[in-house]
Structures are given as structure tokens and as C-alpha cells.
Design a protein around this motif. Structure first.
Motif, PDB file in Angstrom:
ATOM      1  N   UNK A  98       0.833  -1.204   0.000  1.00  0.00           N
ATOM      2  CA  UNK A  98       0.000   0.000   0.000  1.00  0.00           C
ATOM      3  C   UNK A  98       0.867   1.253   0.000  1.00  0.00           C
ATOM      4  N   UNK A  99       1.925   1.255   0.764  1.00  0.00           N
ATOM      5  CA  UNK A  99       2.848   2.396   0.786  1.00  0.00           C
ATOM      6  C   UNK A  99       3.503   2.587  -0.573  1.00  0.00           C
ATOM      7  N   UNK A 100       3.847   1.488  -1.234  1.00  0.00           N
ATOM      8  CA  UNK A 100       4.474   1.567  -2.553  1.00  0.00           C
ATOM      9  C   UNK A 100       3.519   2.207  -3.558  1.00  0.00           C
ATOM     10  N   UNK A 101       2.248   1.798  -3.526  1.00  0.00           N
ATOM     11  CA  UNK A 101       1.265   2.371  -4.450  1.00  0.00           C
ATOM     12  C   UNK A 101       1.056   3.852  -4.183  1.00  0.00           C
ATOM     13  N   UNK A 102       1.009   4.259  -2.925  1.00  0.00           N
ATOM     14  CA  UNK A 102       0.831   5.667  -2.585  1.00  0.00           C
ATOM     15  C   UNK A 102       2.044   6.467  -3.055  1.00  0.00           C
ATOM     16  N   UNK A 103       3.239   5.913  -2.903  1.00  0.00           N
ATOM     17  CA  UNK A 103       4.451   6.590  -3.357  1.00  0.00           C
ATOM     18  C   UNK A 103       4.463   6.804  -4.856  1.00  0.00           C
ATOM     19  N   UNK A 104       4.005   5.824  -5.606  1.00  0.00           N
ATOM     20  CA  UNK A 104       3.941   5.968  -7.058  1.00  0.00           C
ATOM     21  C   UNK A 104       2.928   7.038  -7.437  1.00  0.00           C
ATOM     22  N   UNK A 105       1.779   7.042  -6.778  1.00  0.00           N
ATOM     23  CA  UNK A 105       0.745   8.029  -7.093  1.00  0.00           C
ATOM     24  C   UNK A 105       1.236   9.440  -6.792  1.00  0.00           C
ATOM     25  N   UNK A 106       1.908   9.628  -5.672  1.00  0.00           N
ATOM     26  CA  UNK A 106       2.432  10.947  -5.337  1.00  0.00           C
ATOM     27  C   UNK A 106       3.507  11.361  -6.324  1.00  0.00           C
ATOM     28  N   UNK A 107       4.341  10.421  -6.754  1.00  0.00           N
ATOM     29  CA  UNK A 107       5.388  10.729  -7.717  1.00  0.00           C
ATOM     30  C   UNK A 107       4.814  11.148  -9.058  1.00  0.00           C
ATOM     31  N   UNK A 108       3.760  10.471  -9.504  1.00  0.00           N
ATOM     32  CA  UNK A 108       3.143  10.831 -10.779  1.00  0.00           C
ATOM     33  C   UNK A 108       2.436  12.175 -10.689  1.00  0.00           C
ATOM     34  N   UNK A 109       1.767  12.424  -9.568  1.00  0.00           N
ATOM     35  CA  UNK A 109       1.130  13.732  -9.379  1.00  0.00           C
ATOM     36  C   UNK A 109       2.164  14.841  -9.379  1.00  0.00           C
ATOM     37  N   UNK A 110       3.278  14.611  -8.710  1.00  0.00           N
ATOM     38  CA  UNK A 110       4.366  15.587  -8.680  1.00  0.00           C
ATOM     39  C   UNK A 110       4.878  15.865 -10.084  1.00  0.00           C
ATOM     40  N   UNK A 111       5.053  14.821 -10.879  1.00  0.00           N
ATOM     41  CA  UNK A 111       5.545  15.003 -12.246  1.00  0.00           C
ATOM     42  C   UNK A 111       4.552  15.777 -13.104  1.00  0.00           C
ATOM     43  N   UNK A 112       3.296  15.427 -13.035  1.00  0.00           N
ATOM     44  CA  UNK A 112       2.292  16.096 -13.871  1.00  0.00           C
ATOM     45  C   UNK A 112       2.172  17.572 -13.497  1.00  0.00           C
ATOM     46  N   UNK A 113       2.058  17.858 -12.209  1.00  0.00           N
ATOM     47  CA  UNK A 113       1.941  19.248 -11.767  1.00  0.00           C
ATOM     48  C   UNK A 113       3.217  20.023 -12.111  1.00  0.00           C
ATOM     49  N   UNK A 114       4.357  19.402 -11.925  1.00  0.00           N
ATOM     50  CA  UNK A 114       5.619  20.068 -12.236  1.00  0.00           C
ATOM     51  C   UNK A 114       5.789  20.362 -13.712  1.00  0.00           C
ATOM     52  N   UNK A 115       5.396  19.422 -14.564  1.00  0.00           N
ATOM     53  CA  UNK A 115       5.502  19.642 -16.007  1.00  0.00           C
ATOM     54  C   UNK A 115       4.596  20.791 -16.437  1.00  0.00           C
ATOM     55  N   UNK A 116       3.377  20.808 -15.919  1.00  0.00           N
ATOM     56  CA  UNK A 116       2.445  21.884 -16.270  1.00  0.00           C
ATOM     57  C   UNK A 116       2.974  23.230 -15.780  1.00  0.00           C
ATOM     58  N   UNK A 117       3.492  23.256 -14.567  1.00  0.00           N
ATOM     59  CA  UNK A 117       4.031  24.492 -14.014  1.00  0.00           C
ATOM     60  C   UNK A 117       5.253  24.966 -14.797  1.00  0.00           C
ATOM     61  N   UNK A 118       6.147  24.053 -15.155  1.00  0.00           N
ATOM     62  CA  UNK A 118       7.320  24.413 -15.956  1.00  0.00           C
ATOM     63  C   UNK A 118       6.896  24.935 -17.320  1.00  0.00           C
ATOM     64  N   UNK A 119       5.879  24.320 -17.913  1.00  0.00           N
ATOM     65  CA  UNK A 119       5.359  24.758 -19.211  1.00  0.00           C
ATOM     66  C   UNK A 119       4.817  26.186 -19.123  1.00  0.00           C
ATOM     67  N   UNK A 120       4.027  26.450 -18.098  1.00  0.00           N
ATOM     68  CA  UNK A 120       3.421  27.780 -17.938  1.00  0.00           C
ATOM     69  C   UNK A 120       4.486  28.847 -17.662  1.00  0.00           C
ATOM     70  N   UNK A 121       5.385  28.552 -16.727  1.00  0.00           N
ATOM     71  CA  UNK A 121       6.419  29.536 -16.399  1.00  0.00           C
ATOM     72  C   UNK A 121       7.373  29.769 -17.565  1.00  0.00           C
ATOM     73  N   UNK A 122       7.709  28.707 -18.299  1.00  0.00           N
ATOM     74  CA  UNK A 122       8.536  28.866 -19.491  1.00  0.00           C
ATOM     75  C   UNK A 122       7.841  29.712 -20.539  1.00  0.00           C
ATOM     76  N   UNK A 123       6.531  29.535 -20.678  1.00  0.00           N
ATOM     77  CA  UNK A 123       5.764  30.351 -21.611  1.00  0.00           C
ATOM     78  C   UNK A 123       5.747  31.818 -21.223  1.00  0.00           C
TER      79      UNK A 123
END
Length: 68
Positions: free
Chosen positions: A6-31
Motif C-alpha cells: 500500500x505504501x508503494x502504491x501511494x508513493x507511485x501516485x504521489x510521484x506521478x502527481x508531482x511530475x504532472x503538476x511540475x511539467x504543467x508548471x514548468x510549461x506555464x512559467x517557461x511560456x
């Protein structure tokens, strides 16, 4: 054993959320940076800055994730 899985699954979900939010934020700030530079007629415009910011975020975040 169930708790570790269960901890492993939560860690993966948090990692993917971090990546998605970070990519969107980097895209917006770069723009935003690119628009400001394009407004001043400097060579590197919106596309260049979006690609550089997004690529930099991916490189650093994946390096951090691989180290964990």
C-alpha cells in the motif's frame, strides 16, 4: 506485507502527481518567460523557453526520483 504494498502504491501516485503538476508548471512559467522575451524582440522566444524549462524540470526530477 500488505502495508508495504500500500505504501508503494501511494508513493507511485504521489510521484506521478508531482511530475504532472511540475511539467504543467514548468510549461506555464517557461511560456511566461518566453512571452516576455519575445515582447522585447530577443531571439529565444516562447517555444524555446517552454522546451528548456520543461526539459530541465524532467531532467532534475527524474534524477531525484532515481536516487530514492
Amino acid at each position: 506485507m500488505r502495508n508495504a504494498a500500500a505504501c508503494f502504491r501511494v508513493g507511485i501516485a504521489l510521484g506521478l502527481n508531482f511530475l504532472v503538476v511540475g511539467i504543467v508548471l514548468a510549461f506555464i512559467l517557461g511560456g511566461i518567460i518566453g512571452l516576455e522575451r519575445q515582447k522585447r524582440y530577443i531571439m529565444a522566444g516562447v517555444r524555446t523557453n517552454v522546451l528548456v524549462c520543461t526539459g530541465s524540470f524532467l531532467f532534475v526530477s527524474l534524477s531525484i526520483m532515481m536516487g530514492q
